[in-house]
Design an enzyme around this catalytic site. Structure first.
Site, PDB file in Angstrom:
ATOM      1  N   TYR A 114      -1.721   5.894  -4.763  1.00 37.02           N
ATOM      2  CA  TYR A 114      -2.739   6.942  -4.740  1.00 37.02           C
ATOM      3  C   TYR A 114      -2.138   8.159  -5.427  1.00 37.02           C
ATOM      4  O   TYR A 114      -0.948   8.425  -5.273  1.00 37.02           O
ATOM      5  CB  TYR A 114      -3.086   7.353  -3.301  1.00 37.02           C
ATOM      6  N   LYS A 173      -7.278   0.027 -10.114  1.00 38.49           N
ATOM      7  CA  LYS A 173      -7.991  -0.681  -9.051  1.00 38.49           C
ATOM      8  C   LYS A 173      -9.194   0.135  -8.602  1.00 38.49           C
ATOM      9  O   LYS A 173      -9.056   1.290  -8.194  1.00 38.49           O
ATOM     10  CB  LYS A 173      -7.045  -0.907  -7.865  1.00 38.49           C
ATOM     11  N   HIS A 203     -13.231  -1.382  -2.750  1.00 42.27           N
ATOM     12  CA  HIS A 203     -12.399  -0.943  -1.621  1.00 42.27           C
ATOM     13  C   HIS A 203     -12.840  -1.614  -0.336  1.00 42.27           C
ATOM     14  O   HIS A 203     -12.849  -0.994   0.722  1.00 42.27           O
ATOM     15  CB  HIS A 203     -12.472   0.585  -1.482  1.00 42.27           C
ATOM     16  N   SER A 260       0.819  -1.212   0.000  1.00 43.57           N
ATOM     17  CA  SER A 260       0.000   0.000   0.000  1.00 43.57           C
ATOM     18  C   SER A 260       0.852   1.260   0.000  1.00 43.57           C
ATOM     19  O   SER A 260       1.944   1.299   0.576  1.00 43.57           O
ATOM     20  CB  SER A 260      -0.911  -0.006   1.232  1.00 43.57           C
ATOM     21  N   THR A 290      -5.150   3.344  -7.632  1.00 48.67           N
ATOM     22  CA  THR A 290      -6.503   3.319  -7.060  1.00 48.67           C
ATOM     23  C   THR A 290      -7.323   4.474  -7.602  1.00 48.67           C
ATOM     24  O   THR A 290      -6.924   5.641  -7.492  1.00 48.67           O
ATOM     25  CB  THR A 290      -6.433   3.407  -5.526  1.00 48.67           C
TER      26      THR A 290
END
Lengths: 354, 414
Positions: B190, B285, B309, B167, B216
């Site tokens: 992100y 994603k 999510h 992540s 994402t």
């Protein structure tokens, strides 16, 4: 270790002070509440059980009031990603005016049973949340008084009880107080939540001609509230009504009536954009409102939630309820890739069979 | 009359064993012996107690039977805030529940398999050979669960021969995580505040050896995680989060609605930019519609992760499993489609593969393994899923991953 009686009593006192029973009356402050259901819980704790029941319950077995809520669980979203949603705009254009959000306070009777200031406090809260309020046909606070405490926009709900002169009087009073539209209630031949034996109200024969006359004479838009079928909707439009509110009156008139969100799509299709279609019935989440908008409603009315806000925290509670929903709606739209109402259409939702 | 009654009565009475005994001579010794036997049979005596119920103590690693059982153990070991942060969805958690529920809408079609002893669940995604189609999804701040955080997760993943997606909000930096173990890594991205910041992140991940980037595309705004909102006046900030979410009250409201922005400015243009400088494969994603899947292909994405999510984005978003067919149909095999959301059983994995997924990712499951038992917990979670997948493949007559197709399941979506 010496353990004096004093110390023992002290510690016992601490034990008692920590008891959850001593905090039983604690009402959470307004800013700790995170959704409408929690506001309702606070309202419930503050109201006499009979009053809470009177407002919460539907008629009969409560099938319709439950159905209104359950129907939302059969609709999921088809959210779009990678749309720039930095500028969110949930305002609505209706009858030549711009409203901050497609959410209205619907007409409900007797606000004084939940708060001493009644509709005046509701109107104050609605205005603070920049929300239009529809005053019910029998407010517990005179309409002139309501209008005097708020600069916010008002509509008036007209029921068809009594003779036509009495009706005209009520409309006159409402217009003088500044109401900008009239909602005629249809589909309510009996007292809500009847006692036994049921007694029909004396209904003025509300002919289409009469509606036409009210329209011409009042000069403001006239909407019909209580439409539940495409045929009724078609008739309303043909006879010159300027708006339709899809409603089963919160499940308080006919038990077994369909959920409003279930009948909305076909009504919207029948109306085919000729007049705005609004809807009420069980709206508690921003996602509920977004589903109605996606299925073609221009806006939604709230029945019980503002009353819960009123009971829980007065005008501030009403304001909080409305702002919560506005925020939830904006959030749901932002996450679905819909920066404004124009972008919201039927491709946003999928209706499931169960 | 009375006599008849007495006769009948006495006959009945005499046949009753207790009475028989009573009529025999009964010594004090016999009485005590019986009392002793009576007491010894009491459920209150320790030897008579059933083995401790699950609720009385926490199981050791080898006593755990399924992936679902790790959560309870982890919950006892981490803070309430951390637990609420991980377990929760948004609003009324409709989508969170639907993710799990959706798998119940599909059943397996049983078929015999040629050789149950050599089920092969290896696969290949984006040119990379993988030992199983089960990957670790990117989740933030593993330090909430274990002091070694993602280092331990990666170690466990490597032991289980599993690819891990790291992540953007990991507790440890990507290069440290990459150094902790040898298993393959991808990086979840992100969008940062500036395009340069985003690019820097991608380059750092590529340098650290990440073999793909998952960008994402959901959570444009912070959703209402009500479990956390309730605790916001009490809870400590989540340890290890690189970006601290303020829990001391609402964030300062932007102009109109109290929306808290995460990445509201991203758009398909962002994807074009990313595509231009990302060397490794680029996946998107958070795709949930056929339209967005088609756009992703058009703009050169190398893969899609169907995701809501973990139910933490928009409540009443569909379950990922239920939109998988729509997306697989739109993609028509041109790029791999992966999915995450509610996977807890090998049968869930098989169902997803049958409906067109190339692989699945698990988010919470390995986290509970990590919180419960550290790296070895992560390893066990993944190995259990692999073993269950092999079993499900044997039950449906599929010797290898390539042979899993739509005919392996029977589906009825609502």
């Amino acid at each position: 270790m010496t353990y004096s009686r004093r110390k023992a009593l002290q510690e016992f006192g601490i034990l008692l002070a920590g008891s959850p029973l001593l905090r039983a009356d604690r009402t959470p402050p307004l800013d700790e509440l995170v959704n409408l259901f929690e506001v309702e819980s606070v309202a419930r704790s503050k109201l006499a059980p009979a009053v809470y029941e009177h407002i919460a319950a539907g008629v009969g077995a409560g099938t319709t009031v439950r159905r209104n809520r359950e129907a939302f669980d059969r609709i999921t979203f088809r959210p779009r990603m990678l749309v720039d949603v930095r500028e969110m705009d949930i305002s609505l254009e209706l009858f030549g005016q711009r409203w901050d959000a497609p959410i209205l306070v619907g007409p409900t009777a007797d606000h004084r049973i939940v708060h001493p200031d009644g509709e005046a406090a509701t109107a104050k809260g609605a205005a603070a949340a920049k929300t239009l309020m529809v005053v019910s046909s029998r407010p517990s606070v005179p309409i002139q008084q309501i209008a005097s405490v708020t600069k916010g926009p008002l509509w008036f709900q007209l029921d068809t009880e009594g003779d036509s002169n009495a009706m005209k009087q009520r409309v006159r009073g409402a217009l003088d107080a500044g109401c900008k539209a009239i909602c005629l209630t249809a589909g309510a031949p009996y007292e809500a939540r009847p006692s036994w034996p049921p007694s029909a109200k004396t209904i003025t024969k509300l002919t289409w001609t009469a509606i036409q006359q009210i329209r011409e004479w009042s000069g403001v838009p006239v909407l019909i509230k209580g439409v539940l079928s495409p045929e009724e909707a078609q008739m309303c439009v043909e006879k010159g009504t300027q708006g339709i509110i899809v409603s089963n009156h919160g499940g308080r008139y006919v038990d077994g009536a369909p959920a409003t969100i279930d009948v909305l799509p076909r009504i919207v299709d029948a109306v085919a954009g000729r007049v705005p279609v609004l809807i009420d019935g069980g709206f508690r989440r921003g996602t509920d409102i977004l589903k109605a908008l996606a299925l073609g409603a221009k806006g939604v009315l709230l029945g019980r939630p503002p009353l819960w806000g009123l009971a829980a925290f007065g005008a501030e509670g009403v304001q909080k309820v409305l702002e919560m929903l506005q925020t939830e709606l904006a959030l749901a739209m932002g996450l679905s890739g819909k920066p404004d109402l124009a972008a919201v259409d039927r491709s946003l939702v999928k209706i499931h069979r169960r | 009359m009375t006599r008849l009654f007495l006769e009948t009565h006495s006959r009945f009475v005499l046949q009753c064993p207790a009475v028989e005994t009573m009529n025999a001579s009964f010594t004090r010794r016999a009485a005590f012996s019986r009392l002793g036997a009576f007491l010894a049979a009491s459920p209150l005596l320790r030897p008579q107690q059933a083995p401790p119920a699950f609720g009385d103590r926490f199981p050791a690693l080898d006593e755990i039977g399924s992936v679902l059982d790790f959560e309870r153990v982890a919950r006892a070991k981490i803070t309430q805030t951390a637990y609420d942060y991980i377990v929760g969805g948004v609003d009324g958690e409709f989508t969170l529940r639907r993710n799990r529920q959706a798998f119940d809408w599909a059943t397996l079609v049983p078929r015999a398999v040629a050789d149950a002893g050599s089920i092969d669940f290896s696969t290949e995604i984006l040119g990379q050979k993988l030992d199983s189609p089960i990957l670790i999804a990117p989740t933030a701040a593993h330090e909430q669960l274990h002091p070694q955080g993602e280092l331990a997760t990666h170690q466990g993943a490597t032991e289980a021969k599993t690819l891990m997606v790291v992540s953007s909000n990991a507790s440890y930096p990507i290069d440290k995580i990459a150094a902790a173990a040898k298993g393959p890594l991808w990086f979840q991205l992100y969008a940062r505040e500036t395009p340069e910041g985003t690019r820097e992140r991608v380059e750092r991940a590529q340098e650290a050896g990440c073999r793909a980037v998952c960008f994402t595309v959901d959570v444009q705004y912070h959703s209402h995680r009500e479990r956390l909102l309730h605790g916001r006046h009490l809870s400590m900030p989540v340890p290890g989060m690189t970006r601290t979410r303020s829990r001391r009250g609402p964030e300062p409201p932007p102009p109109r609605y109290r929306l808290s922005a995460q990445t509201p400015g991203i758009s398909w243009t962002t994807i074009k930019e990313l595509r231009a400088y990302t060397i490794v494969p680029l996946l998107l994603k958070g795709i949930l519609t056929a339209e967005d899947a088609a756009m992703a292909i058009e703009l050169g994405a190398d893969g899609i992760v169907v995701s809501n999510h973990g139910g933490r984005y928009l409540d009443y978003a569909p379950a990922t499993f239920e939109v998988l067919p729509e997306i697989a149909d739109a993609v028509r095999g041109r790029i791999p489609v992966l999915m995450d959301g509610g996977v807890r059983r090998g049968t869930d994995v098989l169902k997803a593969l049958a409906l067109g997924a190339r692989g699945v990712l698990v988010g919470r499951a390995p986290l509970w393994g990590l919180g419960a038992f550290g790296a070895v917990g992560v390893q066990r979670v993944l190995e259990m899923l692999q073993a269950e997948l092999a079993l499900a493949m044997a039950d449906t007559g599929r010797q290898n991953i390539a042979s899993i197709d739509r005919t392996a399941v029977s589906v009825e979506f609502p």
